[in-house]
Design a protein around this motif. Structure first.
Motif, PDB file in Angstrom:
ATOM      1  N   ILE A  24       7.927  -0.487   0.894  1.00  0.00           N
ATOM      2  CA  ILE A  24       7.663  -1.804   0.411  1.00  0.00           C
ATOM      3  C   ILE A  24       6.421  -2.127   1.174  1.00  0.00           C
ATOM      4  N   CYS A  25       5.355  -1.940   0.443  1.00  0.00           N
ATOM      5  CA  CYS A  25       3.955  -1.929   1.008  1.00  0.00           C
ATOM      6  C   CYS A  25       2.953  -1.966  -0.100  1.00  0.00           C
ATOM      7  N   GLU A  26       2.936  -3.308  -0.754  1.00  0.00           N
ATOM      8  CA  GLU A  26       2.233  -3.436  -2.201  1.00  0.00           C
ATOM      9  C   GLU A  26       0.550  -3.067  -1.756  1.00  0.00           C
ATOM     10  N   SER A  27       0.090  -3.543  -0.874  1.00  0.00           N
ATOM     11  CA  SER A  27      -1.316  -3.123  -0.397  1.00  0.00           C
ATOM     12  C   SER A  27      -1.720  -1.721  -0.548  1.00  0.00           C
ATOM     13  N   ALA A  28      -0.848  -0.981   0.233  1.00  0.00           N
ATOM     14  CA  ALA A  28      -1.310   0.472   0.256  1.00  0.00           C
ATOM     15  C   ALA A  28      -1.067   1.195  -0.914  1.00  0.00           C
TER      16      ALA A  28
END
Length: 667
Positions: free
Chosen positions: A404-408
């Motif tokens: 859960i890490c949209e930016s990466a």
């Protein structure tokens, strides 16, 4: 073992290193230092506008670069001049870049080291620092998928490790075992903020344990240690792909940029690090150990200074850029040679959600290295089951569950594009794009304009209300992106359009935000061709034709308008489904409004700042003389979208439309 010390006791373990390499390490550090010293003079003379110094840290940039192969990507920061010079980029182009000349890598559109170059396998940073860490993940993932046995090195400073992108990138790299060297230059200060106020652990390398990755602390002022350790680690990673965190202890002898100064640094600390100067110490070592004599050293310096001056003359002699509006506009997007795929006669009834799934499946066959990434999209099939069964057909390498890490993950998609691989990112809900907003609007959107690098990424955006999902799962946030040059925004309302436009989005080398109203997923059915086919961007669909009024809409709101017209058969209206919001089919709008004389724009988003406002303004500017009434906008309430169904019904523009339509007809 061959060990020798410099004047301040730096130990150089030079066993198994050829003398020619030792001298090259010195020459590359010296070249970086001499260029910097010249730039500081030019800065004082007003001949360049700004300079971010890396004096004192040259050993890191040079050592890492020389330890990597020339075909391996490096993602440096704005102080890593040694990366660029060690890769032998022509100095006149670097100088042209810093002066905003056309010979630079960004055609005057960005400054400093904010550029990339595929020729030299260097991908520069953006001012937000963090995103390039995730971009490195994407490049490394491409290497792993293609079995290239290559390593990717990415730089950041100790201050940058406080950004969320750092943690997300390390986590993704660890989970996916990506061949990335995360190189942290720890000089004790983030601008003026000491590390004691940046993080609460003894060493940044200690964080590796939390991510389950190997880490090392390296003396960043010892060029031999940097070169040997990075060479050793890089070779190990080529053979056994995995991420490694490298913390380089060092010190920058000048301020964040020249206007900042270094008054915040205690005098004794400056003196201590000045004695550890990586260039002067290594120069002394080479001479004392008869690896370089004075005459050779003088010759090296003269040669470098002549090269600098010669290339400065070339850069200064170059004419300043002459602004050309067409050139600027043409470079916002990568040129897309749209190829139309026609379908055969066979069709089948599909729900909206099935058309999306079929497009993805057929595109995975059309593009054999296409990668889909998102939360729970593999075995689980995604929150809406759109990719159900894809793992069995295409494998987990291409259908990738993400943390859960949209930016990466958006950044990883950008890295894949840099390395030549298309990708699709599924936002579980369009609302969650806020966690990856920066790389979308600042990296994906601007890369081609800045330095000609396409962002071959599609971001799927399940959106919209009417399903009682509340403020964080119901937004229709297309207006955040329609105003960002460099992005394309697609918003279909029917299964046929969804399949054809998504296929085109995947073919398009530009970043595309593809909005899918989740309220339509299982409620709308249509006959859809079974074959693979495409539909062009920037071409609206006229669903109904009439002569009394023009109705302009998209997404779920199109169905609200259709329902209203079906309930009021006496209304003679052109109903335009925009389908694509960027690019926008203005010609179809204008033709219709000039025919009917009245226009009403309906969308689900709240009104102020929504796309209806721009469409209204465009009609007023281009069709004013044809209008018989003011252009009317119908939008949802100026509140967040509520959860309770009765509140949501009140919020949505659906229930306002019929009244506003009839009022405008009577004007």
């Amino acid at each position: 073992m061959k060990i020798a010390k410099s004047l301040v006791g730096i130990e150089y373990h030079i066993e198994n290193i050829d003398t020619s390499i030792l001298v090259s390490l010195y020459k590359n550090m010296l070249k970086s230092r001499l260029i910097e010293e010249k730039m500081l003079i030019l800065l004082r003379q007003g001949k360049i506008s700004k300079w971010f110094s890396g004096i004192g840290q040259e050993a890191i940039a040079v050592g890492v670069t020389m330890a990597l192969n020339s075909n391996e990507y490096i993602l440096p920061m704005h102080r890593n001049l040694g990366v660029f010079t060690s890769r032998e980029i022509p100095l006149n182009r670097l100088f042209g870049q810093w002066q905003g000349k056309a010979s630079g890598f960004t055609k005057g559109r960005d400054r400093s080291f904010h550029f990339g170059t595929q020729q030299y396998k260097i991908i520069g940073m953006i001012s937000h620092l963090g995103p390039q860490l995730g971009v490195a993940d994407g490049i490394a993932l491409a290497s792993k998928l293609k079995n290239k046995n290559e390593v990717t090195a990415v730089f950041t400073g100790e201050g940058g490790t406080s950004e969320g992108d750092f943690h997300e990138a390390l986590n993704v790299a660890s989970v996916w075992q990506l061949p990335v060297l995360f190189c942290v230059e720890n000089n004790g200060y983030g601008l003026s903020t000491p590390t004691s106020e940046q993080y609460n652990c003894e060493n940044i390398a200690d964080r590796g344990l939390g991510y389950g990755i190997e880490s090392h602390i390296i003396d960043g002022n010892n060029i031999v240690e940097v070169y040997k350790k990075v060479s050793e680690v890089a070779q190990s990673v080529r053979e056994n792909p995995r991420p490694i965190l490298l913390e380089f202890k060092t010190f920058r002898m000048r301020g964040h940029e020249e206007a900042s100064g270094v008054k915040y640094v205690p005098k004794e600390l400056m003196e201590t690090w000045a004695a550890k100067d990586p260039v002067l110490n290594f120069e002394t070592f080479l001479k004392e150990n008869d690896l370089l004599n004075n005459a050779e050293n003088r010759s090296i310096k003269v040669e470098i200074i002549e090269e600098i001056n010669k290339n400065l003359d070339i850069a200064f002699a170059e004419e300043s850029i002459i602004p050309n509006e067409a050139n600027e506009l043409n470079d916002v997007y990568q040129e897309f040679d749209y190829k139309h795929f026609e379908y055969g006669g066979e069709t089948k009834e599909l729900r909206f959600i099935d058309a999306i799934s079929e497009s993805l499946k057929q595109s995975m066959k059309q593009h054999e290295d296409l990668v889909i990434m998102g939360q729970d999209i593999a075995e689980y099939g995604g929150a809406f089951k759109i990719t159900d069964g894809f793992v069995g057909q295409f494998g987990k390498e291409r259908v990738r569950n993400t943390p859960i890490c949209e930016s990466a993950i958006v950044e990883t998609a950008m890295g894949l594009s840099i390395a030549g691989i298309k990708s699709i990112v599924e936002m579980q809900f369009a609302d969650f794009v806020t966690s990856g907003f920066n790389p979308v609007v600042n990296y994906l959107a601007k890369s081609h304009y800045r330095w000609g690098q396409q962002a071959d990424v599609v971001i799927r955006m399940p959106c919209g209300g009417g399903v009682a999902a509340g403020p964080f799962h119901s937004q229709t946030n297309e207006a955040w992106f329609t105003k960002t040059p460099g992005l394309k925004v697609i918003y279909p309302a029917f299964p046929y359009d969804a399949k054809g436009l998504l296929n085109t989005a995947i073919n398009d080398p530009n970043p595309v935000l593809f909005f899918e109203h989740k309220g339509l997923y299982r409620s709308i059915r249509q006959e859809v061709p079974t074959d693979y086919y495409t539909l062009p961007f920037g071409k609206a669909s006229v669903i109904r034709e009439g002569d009394a009024i023009t109705i302009i809409s998209y997404g779920a709101a199109i169905h609200w308008a259709l329902e209203t017209l079906n309930n009021n058969p006496q209304i003679s209206a052109d109903l335009i489904d925009l389908r694509t919001l960027q690019p926008l089919d203005t010609e179809t709008i204008y033709q219709s409004v000039r025919k009917t004389g009245k226009a009403i724009v309906l969308h689900e988003d709240s009104q102020f700042g929504g796309i209806a406002s721009d469409i209204s303004a465009l009609i007023m500017e281009h069709c004013f003389e044809s209008l018989d009434a003011p252009v009317k906008r119908v939008a949802s309430m100026e509140t967040p979208i509520p959860f309770a169904s009765q509140l949501e019904d009140q919020y949505l523009s659906k229930n306002k439309f019929e009244k506003e339509l009839k009022t405008l007809l009577e004007y």
